[in-house]
Design a protein around this motif. Structure first.
Motif, PDB file in Angstrom:
ATOM      1  N   LEU A 290       2.813  -2.940   7.372  1.00 23.33           N
ATOM      2  CA  LEU A 290       2.425  -2.786   5.965  1.00 23.33           C
ATOM      3  C   LEU A 290       2.338  -1.311   5.583  1.00 23.33           C
ATOM      4  O   LEU A 290       2.788  -0.904   4.514  1.00 23.33           O
ATOM      5  N   MET A 291       1.755  -0.505   6.478  1.00 21.41           N
ATOM      6  CA  MET A 291       1.626   0.930   6.193  1.00 21.41           C
ATOM      7  C   MET A 291       2.997   1.573   6.039  1.00 21.41           C
ATOM      8  O   MET A 291       3.170   2.493   5.242  1.00 21.41           O
TER       9      MET A 291
ATOM     10  N   ILE B 134      -2.845  -5.351  14.445  1.00 20.18           N
ATOM     11  CA  ILE B 134      -2.478  -3.929  14.482  1.00 20.18           C
ATOM     12  C   ILE B 134      -1.000  -3.766  14.152  1.00 20.18           C
ATOM     13  O   ILE B 134      -0.617  -2.897  13.361  1.00 20.18           O
TER      14      ILE B 134
ATOM     15  N   VAL C 237      -1.965   4.604  11.541  1.00 20.42           N
ATOM     16  CA  VAL C 237      -2.788   3.490  12.023  1.00 20.42           C
ATOM     17  C   VAL C 237      -3.678   3.952  13.172  1.00 20.42           C
ATOM     18  O   VAL C 237      -4.867   3.622  13.226  1.00 20.42           O
TER      19      VAL C 237
ATOM     20  N   LEU D   7       5.584   7.218   3.890  1.00 19.02           N
ATOM     21  CA  LEU D   7       5.366   6.909   5.298  1.00 19.02           C
ATOM     22  C   LEU D   7       6.545   6.089   5.807  1.00 19.02           C
ATOM     23  O   LEU D   7       7.000   5.169   5.130  1.00 19.02           O
TER      24      LEU D   7
ATOM     25  N   ARG E 136       0.800  -5.774  12.382  1.00 17.06           N
ATOM     26  CA  ARG E 136       0.954  -6.105  10.962  1.00 17.06           C
ATOM     27  C   ARG E 136       0.518  -4.933  10.086  1.00 17.06           C
ATOM     28  O   ARG E 136       1.170  -4.612   9.093  1.00 17.06           O
ATOM     29  N   LEU E 137      -0.563  -4.281  10.499  1.00 16.25           N
ATOM     30  CA  LEU E 137      -1.043  -3.123   9.751  1.00 16.25           C
ATOM     31  C   LEU E 137       0.010  -2.013   9.756  1.00 16.25           C
ATOM     32  O   LEU E 137       0.282  -1.387   8.723  1.00 16.25           O
ATOM     33  N   MET E 138       0.642  -1.809  10.914  1.00 13.05           N
ATOM     34  CA  MET E 138       1.689  -0.782  10.987  1.00 13.05           C
ATOM     35  C   MET E 138       2.845  -1.134  10.070  1.00 13.05           C
ATOM     36  O   MET E 138       3.385  -0.264   9.377  1.00 13.05           O
TER      37      MET E 138
ATOM     38  N   ARG F 221       5.419   0.512   4.600  1.00 19.80           N
ATOM     39  CA  ARG F 221       6.007   0.234   3.291  1.00 19.80           C
ATOM     40  C   ARG F 221       5.425   1.122   2.197  1.00 19.80           C
ATOM     41  O   ARG F 221       5.864   1.060   1.041  1.00 19.80           O
ATOM     42  N   ILE F 222       4.427   1.954   2.541  1.00 24.08           N
ATOM     43  CA  ILE F 222       3.882   2.907   1.570  1.00 24.08           C
ATOM     44  C   ILE F 222       4.883   4.047   1.396  1.00 24.08           C
ATOM     45  O   ILE F 222       5.359   4.592   2.390  1.00 24.08           O
TER      46      ILE F 222
END
Lengths: 196, 196
Positions: B13-14, B7, B29, B20, B9-11, B16-17
């Protein structure tokens, strides 16, 4: 617009993420395709991994990949205090302060008769259960200062007579200027004034 | 913050969009996990599908899942005109107008001596190639009204003497009020004034 259905579908799905609209979703997709190996592939993989493994902690309602979350299983945290929050982002906000070392309980919303959300739709019975079984001395209600949040707080306080129930202080936010604050906040801060 | 590494890691990565930041990535997330089956699973799958299949059209540089993009292979579009854009989002912006029915050429950026971007780093040789082989009558330069964009436009015009090279008109934007426009734009609009 590109007719390639996968790219169009990706844009449509990205546009449903809160904080992104159709235009920023397009920009995001373009960026993702350009950063295919560094960003898009790991993001897609992590999303699938989280989607498969993420569930709610059986004890407190926080996200976890097992049965119990890392906060509930952390032996370094104190047992006697439970901080009650509406949702998981509130738990994350509390954790970022680093000021609370006890356990959490995530309600999953607030009581709302209009939306047919009663105590059983939230994790309130489980909270009452925990208070009796976990030797809790204090329940801290960190609910929003909204009507629904306060209604929920009063409901919980009424059903937890055996322990101390506290709530977050209301007042002037750190860095706040009186001129920009609403009357309700200033009034609450005045009522709760303290000796310097 | 949740310590569950997937979770977190997902945050990361997100965040870096583009569009966001860390805070909105957290919100996103949370939303994704709540809408696991309706949004997160299809989004993860589509991302992986696009990451695997998306590539640049060998002819024009647009995104495609095959060798050539849907615009290059569309027999309903006219052949004699090529619209030159800096990047794929500009192509999408042109397509949304519905006003252009010819072919495109995506440069992949603008000439920039400071960043060591010369003609060979862009798709300029391929453009010169296309102009001679595709029986092109007009090259429309739809490049940004920036210094780099205009430098690139002049470079291309200098190397395409056999065809008509045009550029987008400059002037007052639709719905624009003079009071809010910069002097450069008003000056350009005055210079290019036309009889009513």
């Amino acid at each position: 617009m590109d007719d390639d259905s996968d790219i169009a579908r990706l844009m449509a799905l990205m546009a449903r993420i809160p904080g992104l609209g159709p235009r920023s979703a397009r920009r995001a997709v373009l960026h993702l395709i350009k950063k295919r190996s560094q960003l898009m592939v790991p993001l897609g993989n992590t999303m699938q991994a989280v989607a498969q493994s993420a569930r709610e902690c059986l004890n407190c309602g926080n996200f976890t990949t097992g049965d119990l979350c890392t906060i509930c299983t952390d032996v370094a945290r104190q047992n006697g205090q439970i901080c009650v929050v509406e949702d998981i982002d509130d738990l994350w906000a509390m954790e970022r302060t680093g000021a609370f070392k006890g356990r959490y309980h995530v309600l999953g919303g607030t009581l709302s008769p209009i939306d047919a959300v009663g105590p059983d739709e939230l994790r309130i019975p489980r909270l009452i259960d925990r208070v009796t079984t976990e030797n809790v001395q204090e329940v801290i209600l960190a609910l929003g200062a909204t009507i629904d949040g306060q209604t929920t707080a009063h409901y919980i306080a009424d059903h937890l007579s055996a322990v101390t129930v506290t709530t977050l202080a209301q007042g002037v936010p750190v860095g706040g200027e009186l001129d920009y604050l609403d009357e309700g906040t200033i009034g609450a801060a005045l009522k709760a004034r303290r000796t310097l």
